[in-house]
Design an enzyme around this catalytic site. Structure first.
Site, PDB file in Angstrom:
ATOM      1  N   LYS A  67      -8.317   7.593  -2.081  1.00 33.83           N
ATOM      2  CA  LYS A  67      -8.776   6.436  -1.310  1.00 33.83           C
ATOM      3  C   LYS A  67      -9.437   6.934  -0.038  1.00 33.83           C
ATOM      4  O   LYS A  67      -9.137   8.037   0.437  1.00 33.83           O
ATOM      5  CB  LYS A  67      -7.603   5.520  -0.952  1.00 33.83           C
ATOM      6  CG  LYS A  67      -7.988   4.076  -0.741  1.00 33.83           C
ATOM      7  CD  LYS A  67      -8.287   3.355  -2.041  1.00 33.83           C
ATOM      8  CE  LYS A  67      -8.630   1.894  -1.805  1.00 33.83           C
ATOM      9  NZ  LYS A  67      -8.855   1.170  -3.068  1.00 33.83           N
ATOM     10  N   ASP A  90     -14.515  -1.240  -1.850  1.00 35.54           N
ATOM     11  CA  ASP A  90     -13.243  -1.893  -1.527  1.00 35.54           C
ATOM     12  C   ASP A  90     -13.580  -2.915  -0.450  1.00 35.54           C
ATOM     13  O   ASP A  90     -14.746  -3.311  -0.311  1.00 35.54           O
ATOM     14  CB  ASP A  90     -12.212  -0.859  -1.055  1.00 35.54           C
ATOM     15  CG  ASP A  90     -10.781  -1.407  -1.030  1.00 35.54           C
ATOM     16  OD1 ASP A  90     -10.166  -1.495  -2.104  1.00 35.54           O
ATOM     17  OD2 ASP A  90     -10.300  -1.758   0.066  1.00 35.54           O
TER      18      ASP A  90
END
Length: 457
Positions: A115, A155
């Site tokens: 991430k 995201d």
């Protein structure tokens, strides 16, 4: 390392670790050697932190912090989104990366977990400012990613526009056209169904829960959805397509609740999608006409979970920890039978405890069944994996083919969670714990790959 071990100043990561640790106990008691694997998996393989210097339209120099947490690559290249939001910090990204490791394992594809992102806020910025930030961000990130190394995606705060700017910056800097990002435009390597994938996959997962728990489907079900971004929009559209009624949507300012059982229409969702592209809020849409004000009620500063008296399905699809213990109790009291996270770690530990207690105490088909985000929202990363496969082959599948593959991945993921829970968790309930099943199944796949590769023994 145990659940009592604290991670200083990283509460989100601590919460994610503890949730996994607790649900792995049935496995660790039978096979204590896996404790060593867990100790290793909980530490990222690599954390990259860097400064991002960019220029505003007025010529001011600004600086933000950029991150990439490369958590685990035992199953394949690191895979996970980039988040641009003021709340981004190392704790948030480690929690998201840790969840991503298990989520990606549950897709059945060859994907590791990672991430990244920055505390840059794209809201209120011009297109030129966002482009300049993306170019500066990619200047450093490009040193650490690659089609067989690390493939980021979008995201929160990173949509099609940002992916385009980031990809273009990489291509120009490296003189290379490669599948180093997913969520790309359809004409330059993107996959059909990628924007819809997380929301569609969430609903496909709940369909399987319904079939197994009550031999039913979405027809006539009253569904609460939080959020109004990409995941919430496509989950709502799929619910409507399957005959359900979407009664709520929300954003950071408040919630909209339908005044009748018909709920939101597909046209409403389309209008809200346009609103969000313009970076406006639901209150702006609500205030636009008296017709909308007659159909909906706006609740400023409220989340949806306590605002409807009769509920069948709840789909938290906004952000982490958006369902509290008290809100979970309200959902159970309203008759909610299915809770599945479209967001990552959407429910607090207290909320999960409420849902799991309701599952254990249930009689005569009254169970409340909770699905964690690492399983129920893995459709997004699954189609990202399918995009990578198409890029590798230089081909493009049809919408129908991608959607069929997505649905089968979600069915397989559900069945894996269900079967693993039945095998490892003997809690006496008629329905197994899907949260335990998801964590154990994901962990076992990663741990076995690491053992095969000599990372623990």
């Amino acid at each position: 390392m145990t659940a009592s071990h604290q991670v200083p100043n990283e509460p989100e990561f601590q919460q994610a670790r503890d949730e996994v640790y607790v649900t792995l106990q049935p496995l660790l008691e039978k096979k204590p050697e896996y404790k060593r694997a867990l100790e290793i998996i909980e530490i990222p393989e690599r954390v990259i932190q860097f400064r991002v210097v960019w220029e505003t339209d007025s010529g001011e120099v600004r600086v933000n912090t950029g991150y990439r947490v490369q958590f685990n690559s035992a199953l394949g290249p690191y895979k996970g989104g980039l988040r641009l939001h003021p709340t981004v910090n190392l704790s948030v990204l480690k929690f998201l990366g840790y969840e991503q490791v298990y989520k990606n394992a549950l897709t059945g594809l060859s994907l590791g977990g990672g991430k990244g992102g920055s505390d840059f806020d794209p809201k209120g910025k011009s297109d030129r400012e966002i482009r300049r930030f993306c170019m500066a961000f990619m200047r450093e990130l490009s040193k650490h990613i690659g089609a067989d190394k690390d493939v980021p995606a979008g995201d929160i705060g990173v949509g099609g526009r940002e992916i385009g700017y980031l990809f273009g910056a990489y291509r120009r800097q490296r003189n290379e056209f490669a599948g180093i990002l997913t969520g790309k435009g359809g004409d330059w390597g993107g996959s059909l169904i990628r924007p819809e994938a997380t929301g569609y996959g969430l609903v496909y997962y709940v369909e399987e829960m319904m079939k197994h728990a009550g031999n039913t489907d979405f027809t006539g079900k009253r569904v609460l959805v939080s959020g109004s971004g990409n995941v919430a929009q496509y989950a709502a559209l799929k619910v409507i397509e399957l005959g359900g009624f979407v009664l709520t949507l929300s954003d950071s300012k408040g919630s909209l609740v339908s005044n009748d059982s018909r709920g939101f229409t597909k046209a409403d969702i389309g209008a809200i999608a346009e609103l969000k592209l313009a970076r406006k809020y639901l209150i702006d849409w609500y205030n636009a006409s008296s017709e909308l004000q007659s159909r909906f009620t706006y609740h400023e500063g409220a989340r949806p979970w306590t605002l409807v008296q009769k509920v069948d399905v709840a789909l938290p699809s906004a952000t982490q920890n958006e369902v509290s213990g008290e809100e979970a109790k309200a959902l159970v009291a309203a008759g909610c039978k299915y809770v599945a996270e479209g967001s990552n770690m959407g429910c607090t530990k207290d909320a999960i405890d409420v849902f799991e207690a309701a599952r254990l105490a249930a009689k005569d088909g009254e169970a409340v069944w909770y699905a964690p985000g690492k399983a129920s929202n893995c459709g997004g990363v699954a189609v990202s994996g399918l995009e990578m496969a198409q890029n590798s082959q230089r081909i493009k599948w049809t919408s129908e083919e991608v959607d069929a593959r997505l649905k089968q991945i979600m069915i397989n993921c559900y069945q894996n969670c269900f079967d693993t829970a039945k095998l490892h968790v003997q809690d006496g309930a008629g329905l197994p714990s899907l949260v335990a099943g998801a964590n154990i199944a994901g962990f076992l796949k990663v741990a076995e790959a690491m053992r095969d590769q000599g990372e623990w023994w």
